[in-house]
Scaffold this active site. Structure first.
Site: not given
Ligand code: E4P
Length: 216
Positions: A83
């Site tokens: 990522k």
């Molecule tokens: C995506 O890969 C992120 O880890 C995640 O969905 C972020 O979500 P949040 O806005 O609830 O922190």
């Protein structure tokens, strides 16, 4: 639509994985920081449990560092997806990872053009953050619709992974738009099993069964 858990908690992953409906996992540095074990230990355990893709995020913000961290992460298991944040260096790193056959998930996508840039260098997934856009009074799902429309026009293979999901309606809308994947916290995954009418209906069925005293 594939359903991923957005967590670094092995306990949460086990619950959904045991039911047989978990397609993959996404983590991020904030989620990993909440856990007691170290990053690599957690990742090894998650990758051993889950057959599908497991996104593990680099914390470097410049190209060389991203390549170093990402190639090390990718060596840990076949199902690791590296990522990478949507930065210039991140987009460049995605191109390198693509040439090395390493799968990538480009995170922190808040505009359709950011998604287009990630797709151009061969990102396996782009992650538009719908909840965080809703939080600042922008329609998060509209971004998902725009990305899907653009990718369809040019037949990009990059999958749209709806992230920052806050409630089940985000999932309904994402599925109706044809998103490839949605990743959600455990709380939301748990919610989608439930409906009050299911509980009421089951209670009535079981009460009627008791009254009738039929043999199985
Ligand atoms: C995506 O890969 C992120 O880890 C995640 O969905 C972020 O979500 P949040 O806005 O609830 O922190």
């Amino acid at each position: 639509m594939k359903l991923f858990l957005d967590t670094a908690s092995v306990d949460e992953i086990k619950v959904i994985n045991d039911i047989g409906v978990l397609d993959g996992v996404t983590t991020n540095p904030s989620l990993v920081a909440k856990e007691k074990s170290n990053f690599r230990g957690i990742l090894k355990e998650i990758c051993g449990l889950v057959k599908g893709p497991v996104s593990a995020e680099v914390v470097a913000t410049e190209y060389e560092g991203m390549i170093k961290e990402g190639t090390e992460l990718a060596k840990m298991a076949d199902n690791i997806v590296v990522k990478v944040p949507l930065l210039k260096d991140g987009v460049k790193a995605v191109g390198k990872f693509t040439s090395l056959g390493i799968k990538t998930n480009v995170t922190l996508i808040f505009s359709p053009l950011q998604a287009l840039l990630a797709a151009k260098t061969g990102a396996s997934y782009v992650s538009p953050f719908v909840g965080r856009l809703d939080d600042v009074s922008h329609e998060g799902l509209q971004l998902v619709e725009e990305i899907i429309t653009i990718f369809d026009q040019y037949e990009y293979k990059t999958q749209v992974l709806v992230a920052s999901v806050r409630h089940p309606l985000h999932l309904v809308d994402a599925a109706m738009l044809g998103a490839d994947v949605a990743t959600m916290p455990f709380k939301v995954f748990d919610q989608i099993f439930r409906h009050p009418l299911t509980d009421v209906g089951l209670k009535t069925f079981l009460a009627d069964w008791e009254k009738g005293k039929k043999q199985i």
